[in-house]
Design an enzyme around this catalytic site. Structure first.
Site, PDB file in Angstrom:
ATOM      1  N   SER A   1       0.806  -1.216   0.000  1.00  0.00           N
ATOM      2  CA  SER A   1       0.000   0.000   0.000  1.00  0.00           C
ATOM      3  C   SER A   1       0.841   1.268   0.000  1.00  0.00           C
ATOM      4  CB  SER A   1      -0.926   0.013   1.223  1.00  0.00           C
ATOM      5  OG  SER A   1      -0.172  -0.018   2.423  1.00  0.00           O
TER       6      SER A   1
ATOM      7  N   HIS B   1      -2.101  -2.467  -6.024  1.00  0.00           N
ATOM      8  CA  HIS B   1      -2.594  -2.104  -4.696  1.00  0.00           C
ATOM      9  C   HIS B   1      -4.112  -2.177  -4.673  1.00  0.00           C
ATOM     10  CE1 HIS B   1      -3.324   1.228  -1.499  1.00  0.00           C
ATOM     11  NE2 HIS B   1      -3.433   0.031  -0.976  1.00  0.00           N
TER      12      HIS B   1
ATOM     13  N   GLU C   1      -4.880   0.629  -7.621  1.00  0.00           N
ATOM     14  CA  GLU C   1      -3.710   1.412  -8.007  1.00  0.00           C
ATOM     15  C   GLU C   1      -2.695   0.475  -8.660  1.00  0.00           C
ATOM     16  OE1 GLU C   1      -3.016   5.286  -5.204  1.00  0.00           O
ATOM     17  OE2 GLU C   1      -2.541   3.364  -4.290  1.00  0.00           O
TER      18      GLU C   1
ATOM     19  N   ASN D   1      -2.722   6.857  -0.256  1.00  0.00           N
ATOM     20  CA  ASN D   1      -2.197   6.878   1.109  1.00  0.00           C
ATOM     21  C   ASN D   1      -1.276   8.063   1.352  1.00  0.00           C
ATOM     22  OD1 ASN D   1      -3.631   4.682   1.978  1.00  0.00           O
ATOM     23  ND2 ASN D   1      -2.003   3.208   1.579  1.00  0.00           N
TER      24      ASN D   1
END
Length: 693
Positions: free
Chosen positions: A409, A430, A442, A480
């Site tokens: 991540s 991801h 992702e 993130n």
């Protein structure tokens, strides 16, 4: 046979049957030129005494994907003849008109077909009215003709929820007259020669017996991204029960015109275009060939691993699920069955389908079972040494040409690829939890990832029903990374005087699916704590830092999984409850930092949290981590609960006005320091007087 081309529409005559072929690739969109071409072709057929019927079809693989959305809010959208007039002309034709539907008939495409006297469909043809997903109602008769043809309940299922009927199901519902195999034009001509009369829908009101429209309105979720459009569809269908057809068409069009001009629909249309564009690679003149993916290996039978396994199995691919622990494998497979049985209990899967999907997942404790997999996805603990050891092993076990993907991540994909002898085959995939539900993926290209592997990964993502967004390597990638300043402001606001529940309430009031602190509790505070400790050596000492989250973690409060985090949770419950201990921690941290606590408004909470996302998103785009600003919107609306009806953080900034956004950022910079330095991308756009990123 004669052929007359006209503005994306071809007209031919096959003996006594005229054929009107819409030819506007890729989806035969119905723009102003195509509407004019169909009307002209229909007039031509009416003037030819040798023509006894007309076939309307689409060139290539599809009938029509609908109206050209790019023309909405432009003069072309209302240029004559409008789609409503074209459909009226079809319906009024004195000779039968047959719609031969292949591929899709969606939105305006289905409305066009509803104006024909007969409809025949290919076995895999999909018919639907997806306008509601764009914050709209059908604008050319969909809510009026469809319930008159198939009844109110079935029409609402299609128009209110954007669902489709496929092939035989369309015939069973009464939407189509027959299923055909082979070429749609040939099938259409054959069917046209078998009919002699025209058949149209009843122009009178629809029988509403047994339908409670008030209950239908009350059942629409207040949190639905397209709530206004769903309610409007119900209103339009209700109008069909009390108004004759022409008046119902007027009612529907007035609702469409209102919605198409409103910010919600504009935002949803922006997001729809952004989602289509997110899988396109900037700089590629042609897309490299994708490697075939016939089987997938997954390493790790935890929550993420089994979610990925289910997503792959749902798409029909065989999965080899690897774990080093027999107990973990058993627990993971039990969770898979439980998840599928819950879905079956809701009527979305049959018992046979549950068994089929579970059978596609083959568990193993031996990683040599990955030897023939075309794609291997690791979903192990988020720790660089752990992942590097695994990829060194995969390099030995997996066949040449296999794509090796990490589900990290936020870790460095290049550092993971470096331990293999084939970094060109390594990529990040991801997934978002729960991976069998969440649409976002992702796709993280490393410095040495080959174009072929990128193309393969994007194609795979689409095949399993995900919305892929291509990103580059960088701490936290897009989603993130942007969480860091978002959570930072939430923690600062806690220190300055806001409570967790006020912060979360303000953000859900803005439209977020969850507030930042409830989200952190759900994700697990220990995960982000480990990241903060890892990055601590890189944090400038002069920047303000909130210790609130660290202090909470030091007490062993990691969120829902430990029963306490920013909130407390009763055993077995996920309902966040206020906890005075958190308020006390925030007060102590404020005192240590020399911060005088004060009253915080909801407006300030929203401004600081949302502009933190916007500013970081602009840095992400400027640094090339994301290809385009709209990709950031796709990530945040599909993976982080940003309200889709606001279009995403970058689109929302444009609705505020970029000059205004920069002005607010500069004020926050003056008040709170260097962490609010406006992104140059925003400053330059505002200075240039443009309102686009």
């Amino acid at each position: 046979m004669t052929t007359v081309p006209d503005a994306g529409v071809r007209y031919t005559v096959d003996g006594d049957i005229a054929v009107i072929l819409v030819d506007n690739p890729p989806v035969n969109g119905l723009g102003d030129a195509q509407r004019r071409g169909i009307a002209d072709a229909l007039s031509r057929s009416a003037g030819d005494p040798a023509v006894r019927a007309v076939v309307l079809a689409g060139a290539g693989a599809v009938f029509s994907g609908g109206s050209d959305v790019r023309q909405f809010n432009t003069p072309a959208a209302t240029a004559e003849p409008t789609l409503r007039r074209v459909i009226a002309a079809l319906q009024a034709s004195e000779i039968p008109v047959v719609a031969a539907i292949s591929g899709v008939a969606l939105g305006g495409g289905l409305e066009l077909a509803l104006g024909c006297h007969y409809r025949i469909v290919a076995g895999d043809a999909r018919l639907g009215l997806p306008e509601v997903t764009l914050g709209l109602v059908p604008g050319a008769g969909g809510t009026q003709r469809l319930p008159r043809l198939i009844g109110i309940q079935q029409a609402l299922d299609i128009a209110q929820h954007g669902r489709s009927l496929v092939g035989r199901a369309a015939v069973d519902a009464g939407l189509a007259d027959a299923v055909f195999d082979g070429d749609p034009v040939q099938a259409g001509v054959a069917f046209a020669r078998s009919v002699t009369t025209t058949v149209t829908v009843n122009p009178g009101p629809v029988d509403a017996a047994g339908v409670d429209f008030s209950a239908l309105r009350a059942s629409v979720s207040r949190r639905a991204r397209n709530r206004d459009a769903q309610l409007a569809v119900i209103d339009c269908v209700a109008a069909a029960t009390r108004l004759p057809l022409e008046e119902g068409l007027d009612f529907e069009r007035a609702v469409f015109d209102r919605l198409v001009a409103e910010p919600t629909s504009k935002a949803l249309r922006h997001l729809s275009f952004a989602e289509r564009k997110s899988s396109k690679v900037e700089g590629w003149a042609t897309t490299p060939p994708a490697r075939p993916i016939g089987s997938v290996g997954i390493v790790g039978a935890g929550t993420m691993g089994i979610g990925i396994a289910m997503a792959v199995a749902n798409a029909g691919l065989p999965v080899t699920l690897i774990d080093s622990s027999a107990e973990s494998l058993e627990r993971g497979l039990a969770a898979v069955r439980t998840n599928y049985e819950i879905t079956a209990g809701k009527g979305r899967l049959t018992a046979a389908e549950v068994d089929e999907r579970i059978a596609r997942i083959a568990p193993s404790l031996d990683d040599s079972a990955l030897a023939d997999a075309d794609l291997v996805i690791e979903a192990v603990f988020e720790d660089m040494p752990v992942k590097q050891r695994l990829f060194a092993r995969l390099d030995q076990v997996c066949k040449p040409g296999a794509v090796l993907a990490t589900n990290t991540s936020r870790l460095d994909v290049d550092a993971i690829a470096a331990v293999t002898d084939r970094p060109e085959d390594v990529i990040g995939l991801h997934f978002f939890s729960p991976a069998n539900v969440m649409k976002l993926l992702e796709v993280v290209r490393g410095a040495r990832t080959s174009d072929e592997v990128i193309a393969t990964s994007l194609a795979f993502a689409t095949f399993i029903g995900k919305i892929p967004v291509l990103v580059r390597v960088g701490e936290g990638f897009v989603g993130n990374r942007m969480l860091t300043p978002y959570w930072r402001e939430a923690w600062f606001l806690l220190e300055e005087g806001a409570s967790p529940q006020q912060i979360d309430s303000a953000m859900t009031g803005f439209g977020m699916a969850m507030g930042p602190l409830a989200t952190a509790d759900l994700a697990g505070l220990d995960i982000n704590w480990a990241t903060r400790k890892r990055l601590a050596p890189t944090r400038p000492a002069h920047l303000r830092y909130s210790a609130v989250a660290d202090r909470i973690c030091e007490l062993g409060r990691f969120g829902q999984k430990t029963g306490a985090g920013f909130y407390r949770y009763e055993p077995g419950s996920r309902i966040p409850l206020p906890d005075p201990e958190v308020d006390a921690i925030a007060e102590r941290c404020a005192k240590e930092a020399g911060i005088t606590r004060r009253t915080i408004t909801d407006e300030e909470i929203v401004t600081r949290c949302v502009l933190a996302l916007v500013n970081e998103g602009a840095f992400v785009v400027q640094e090339g981590i994301a290809q385009r600003a709209s990709d950031v919107d796709v990530v945040y609306c599909n993976g982080y609960g940003f309200p889709a009806w606001r279009g995403g953080p970058m689109y929302y900034a444009q609705t505020l006005g970029l000059a205004h956004v920069v002005e607010r950022l500069e004020a926050l910079h003056a008040e709170h320091g260097e962490q609010w330095t406006p992104a140059p991308l925003l400053v330059e756009a505002a200075a240039a007087g443009t309102n686009r990123l």
